[in-house]
Design a protein around this motif. Structure first.
Motif, PDB file in Angstrom:
ATOM      1  N   ASP A 243      39.042 -60.831 -29.320  1.00 40.26           N
ATOM      2  CA  ASP A 243      39.371 -58.954 -30.503  1.00 40.26           C
ATOM      3  C   ASP A 243      40.252 -58.276 -29.685  1.00 40.26           C
ATOM      4  O   ASP A 243      39.566 -57.996 -28.981  1.00 40.26           O
TER       5      ASP A 243
ATOM      6  N   GLY B 151      41.375 -55.289 -30.517  1.00 38.85           N
ATOM      7  CA  GLY B 151      40.947 -54.548 -30.473  1.00 38.85           C
ATOM      8  C   GLY B 151      39.118 -53.957 -30.290  1.00 38.85           C
ATOM      9  O   GLY B 151      38.707 -53.199 -30.196  1.00 38.85           O
ATOM     10  N   ILE B 152      38.660 -55.345 -29.341  1.00 44.59           N
ATOM     11  CA  ILE B 152      37.142 -55.057 -28.926  1.00 44.59           C
ATOM     12  C   ILE B 152      37.651 -54.942 -27.341  1.00 44.59           C
ATOM     13  O   ILE B 152      36.982 -56.212 -27.072  1.00 44.59           O
ATOM     14  N   TYR B 153      36.666 -54.127 -26.859  1.00 40.79           N
ATOM     15  CA  TYR B 153      36.564 -54.120 -25.274  1.00 40.79           C
ATOM     16  C   TYR B 153      38.124 -54.197 -25.047  1.00 40.79           C
ATOM     17  O   TYR B 153      37.279 -55.176 -24.006  1.00 40.79           O
ATOM     18  N   ALA B 154      39.598 -54.634 -25.555  1.00 38.24           N
ATOM     19  CA  ALA B 154      40.130 -55.137 -24.974  1.00 38.24           C
ATOM     20  C   ALA B 154      41.296 -54.194 -24.703  1.00 38.24           C
ATOM     21  O   ALA B 154      41.360 -52.573 -24.598  1.00 38.24           O
TER      22      ALA B 154
ATOM     23  N   THR C  92      43.443 -50.612 -27.180  1.00 32.42           N
ATOM     24  CA  THR C  92      42.738 -49.424 -27.016  1.00 32.42           C
ATOM     25  C   THR C  92      43.638 -48.257 -25.929  1.00 32.42           C
ATOM     26  O   THR C  92      44.292 -47.434 -25.923  1.00 32.42           O
TER      27      THR C  92
ATOM     28  N   SER D 167      28.872 -52.969 -24.127  1.00 28.44           N
ATOM     29  CA  SER D 167      29.534 -53.227 -22.394  1.00 28.44           C
ATOM     30  C   SER D 167      28.252 -52.567 -21.715  1.00 28.44           C
ATOM     31  O   SER D 167      27.956 -51.402 -21.706  1.00 28.44           O
TER      32      SER D 167
END
Lengths: 264, 264
Positions: free
Chosen positions: A82, A84-87, A90, A142
């Motif tokens: 995804d 939007g997740i740790y990627a 952002t 993370s």
């Protein structure tokens, strides 16, 4: 019109790429992504302009995607899982924020129409491969301390312990980092049993997938690499074995032992 | 061969249903699901035997799915979102576990070949609609106290506060429950600013979707129903406005202010 699609393509299996993600890639002329992700996607990427930047160049990749889109090229910024997740998603909005604050000099970015398309994240792929590890409250942490001080991460692991959340560790190790995961394990062992089931899922849903279920006290960074998801059950998670097949699930609540039953 | 697919179909938009989920439904003769989900899926469900049970009959729905599959009918147990997250998957494995312990009398369940197919969960759909709210460590908490004592839930909200996790509340309210969400808000306000951005996403990705960005001190259960996702940013989450479009993102780490830059 300037368009930027920010696209997550799931854990790897092409059958887990949402039609919406595929359509966004098809509608784009320019793809910005780490090369490996595009290889997994196959023919849908054919005939597009590929823009590859090495790992570690994340900010520049987001910048490039905004620049391309602002120049009129319909662009897809792509990551696995995804986005939007740790990627990457952002970072796009961090750059927009900087521009809105006058700290960048790219007013053209503000005219880009941005659409974010979510994908299935590694923790979900992992949980599904072993049953239902995410069946109750969970968190993600993370373990990369490049952008977050270790003290903050450590505090967060303690919080995951006190809250008895199922914990998925992203970025568990890297070439330069190997001690954090064992440290995290030792913290969690203060809060939940040594027998707590742990999932090690490597290259999930890909051809060379491997899935192992171990116990928390067996967790060791030497068995984990950058392609491995580590998910630790909560104090109620159960590891069950049915012949040659084994499963891990986390029950819905904490009242089960009392025989209480019900809905939301 | 007895087969049971345990399938998550994502937040609602048919374009977010993974091809693997669609293929599993197509391969099944019998579908077990709350009726509303099947309506969203449309023609892929045509010609199948539908088995509907009302909300609140979750355990019986899982039982029915195992029974159907064990009787030789290829069956799909379906829910929206990710069926592994606060949903039906865990009930299937609870039942298997009960059988393995001899507390059920359905040895035929143990011969069912089970495959779980994950889907995009509401928190991911919500985050994508407003930008990148899940850009850093996050957790999910169900506010339903039917199966979990409120004291446990309350402790968990405190843990989410001390850990500064982005928090997504599932089951924020129901017809019978309305006070928990405001209580949760008051706890989080002990740990993060009143100005913390909050997403209220109702019927995400569906025709009657509504998305609102408010602040934590504005959060009130009266504005929330069973179809609403509530996601609360962490102390660093940013709400930015670009003309008629607004976004929320959570930066990757806590070192940004120091000008440190880098990768995983």
């Amino acid at each position: 019109m300037s368009r930027l699609f920010v696209v997550g393509t799931g854990p790897g299996d092409i059958q887990l790429v949402a039609p919406k993600a595929r359509a966004a890639i098809q509608a784009s002329t320019d793809l910005v992504a780490y090369g490996l992700y595009l290889n997994l996607l196959g023919e849908v990427c054919d005939g597009k302009n590929h823009h590859d930047l090495p790992l570690g160049e994340e900010i520049n990749r987001a910048r490039l995607a905004l620049d391309l889109a602002a120049s009129g090229k319909t662009t897809a910024l792509i990551s696995s899982g995804d986005i939007g997740i740790y990627a990457m998603a952002t970072l796009v909005f961090e750059l927009l924020d900087q521009q809105l604050q006058g700290k960048e000099n790219h007013p053209e970015w503000l005219d880009v129409q941005i659409e974010v398309i979510p994908g299935i994240s590694a923790m979900q792929a992992g949980a599904s491969r072993v049953g239902a590890l995410l069946g109750h409250d969970f968190c993600t942490i993370s373990l990369s301390d490049l952008l977050t001080p270790w003290e903050t991460i450590e505090k967060r692991i303690h919080s995951a312990g006190t809250g008895d959340f199922v914990v998925s560790f992203y970025n568990p190790v890297s070439k330069k980092r190997d001690w954090q995961l064992n440290h995290a394990r030792d913290i969690l062992l203060q809060y939940r049993p040594a027998s707590t089931p742990v999932l090690l899922g490597r290259q999930l849903t890909r051809e060379d997938e491997s899935v192992r279920i171990i116990t928390l006290d067996q967790l060791d960074a030497k068995d984990v690499d950058m392609f491995t998801l580590v998910s630790v059950g909560n104090s109620e998670s159960r590891h069950i074995v049915n012949g040659s097949r084994e499963w891990v699930y986390t029950p819905r609540g904490y009242k089960k032992k009392l025989g209480v039953e019900g809905s939301v």
